[in-house]
Design an enzyme around this catalytic site. Structure first.
Site, short mmCIF file in Angstrom:
data_model
loop_
_atom_site.label_atom_id
_atom_site.label_comp_id
_atom_site.label_asym_id
_atom_site.label_seq_id
_atom_site.Cartn_x
_atom_site.Cartn_y
_atom_site.Cartn_z
CB CYS A 126 6.73 2.30 -2.20
SG CYS A 126 5.07 1.85 -1.70
CD GLN A 153 0.27 4.25 -3.90
OE1 GLN A 153 -0.09 5.31 -3.41
NE2 GLN A 153 0.77 3.29 -3.15
CG HIS A 234 3.59 2.78 -6.43
ND1 HIS A 234 2.90 1.62 -6.66
CD2 HIS A 234 3.90 2.78 -5.10
CE1 HIS A 234 2.80 0.94 -5.52
NE2 HIS A 234 3.41 1.61 -4.58
#
Ligand code: NAP
Length: 335
Positions: A126, A153, A234
């Site tokens: 991600c 994150q 994030h």
């Protein structure tokens, strides 16, 4: 398309179903798959109730595409069985990402590498996905030499157990721990396991996956990945050194025209990307765009995206959409 969602009861799987529904993906049959403990459980998709089935039952039904978000060991064991049945697997775990025989794809950057022979396609990490979406158009124009990234994150990146830990801590409840320490009112400079060189696996994923997706091993990357008690997405502080000098207005213009990017950069009016605003959106938000005054040809920026959306579910569904649009799925398998 007959579609299987493997890991349908998890955080990413749930988001996957939401994204498939929103984007009206052409589904003729839907198979919802999870571990043995969830078999028989009901999940609603487009107003219809579906029963969760086992991996074995799903393989027998030979879906055209199986989107996996069920952890690395499930992917390693089960993805080849789906592939052997003719299914194209799009996998969210880290199991296949650095396998040189598997493609690692972010559609805005490198969907063109896909062919009908790709039966297991890896969805990147991600934090890497959101970064490369913003890096690619800048690399094409100014050629990137080096990237220094520090991440902030969301706990949703660790799955259901981590969200429960944060919520339990906020409610004063003692519960199972997803992290080695308390996460509420804390910051953990530690994501995934530590490796021999002192970096974490997450940090090394950002290094290696960036090179593979961008198709350029000359880009040097160093990362520090950090978990914070946040849910919406994030955030990343990214320092980019280019081969060539740039004009800040042109950088903003390139980014604002780049696919999947939204520039939110108006500090006079206190506008910059934040996880609260990125939550449940598909785009990658870029702001705080400014020159690094400590050395030439270097830019600082701040990149935010919903890790469950573009960082996982949306990217996987976009890969599936590309496969369908380019007739790369549903081909017979070679003996
Ligand atoms: N969260 C993120 O931001 C993110 C981003 C990119 C990639 N990923 C990756 O996506 C995967 C899932 O993450 P998540 O956050 O959704 O985790 P999660 O909330 O813990 O969900 C895990 C899912 O996997 C299923 N599962 C576990 N073992 C299985 C097995 N043996 N066979 C079939 N299904 C099994 C679980 O089913 P049960 O409910 O039955 O246990 C559940 O549906 C991981 O590989 C993760 O690294 C996550």
């Amino acid at each position: 398309m007959k579609i299987a969602v493997v890991g349908a009861t998890g955080l990413v799987g749930t988001k996957m179903l939401q994204v498939l529904e929103e984007r009206n993906f052409p589904i003729t049959e839907l198979l919802l798959v999870a571990s043995e403990k969830s078999v028989g459980k009901e999940i609603t998709f487009k107003g219809k109730a579906y029963k969760v089935i086992s991996v074995e039952d799903a393989i027998k039904q030979k879906p055209d595409i199986a989107i996996f978000s069920a952890g690395g060991s499930t992917s390693l064991a089960q993805a080849p069985l789906f592939a052997a049945a003719g299914t194209t697997v799009i996998d969210n775990s880290s199991a296949w990402r650095m396998d040189p025989t598997k493609k690692l794809v972010v559609p805005e950057v490198n969907a063109n590498v896909l062919t009908p022979e790709d039966k297991i396609i890896a969805n990147p990490n991600c934090s890497t996905i959101q970064m490369v979406v913003a890096l690619k158009p800048l690399h094409d124009r100014y050629k990137i030499k080096r990237v220094v990234v520090s991440t902030y994150q969301s706990v949703t990146g660790t799955g259901v157990k981590a969200v429960d830990q944060l919520m339990n801590e906020r409610a004063g409840i003692d519960g199972p721990m997803a992290y080695p320490y308390k996460i509420d009112l804390n910051v953990l400079p530690h994501i995934d396991v530590f490796t021999e060189n002192g970096y974490t696996k997450e940090e090394m994923k950002m290094v290696k996956e960036t090179n593979k997706i961008m198709g350029d091993d000359s880009i040097r990357v160093t990362a520090t990945t950090v978990r914070i008690p946040v849910m919406g997405g994030h955030s990343e502080s990214v320092n980019i050194e280019f081969e060539n000098d740039f004009d800040l207005a042109e950088v903003r213009d390139i980014l604002s025209k780049a696919p999947g990017v939204v520039v939110t950069d108006d500090v006079a009016n206190l506008k910059y990307p934040m996880p609260l605003d990125a939550h449940d959106k598909d785009e990658v938000f870029v702001g705080r765009i400014r020159r690094d005054e400590s050395q030439p040809n270097t830019l600082n920026c701040w990149i935010v995206s919903d890790n469950l959306r573009k960082g996982a579910a949306t990217n996987a569904v976009q890969i599936a959409e590309y496969l369908v649009a380019n007739h790369l799925v549903g081909q017979p398998v070679e003996a």
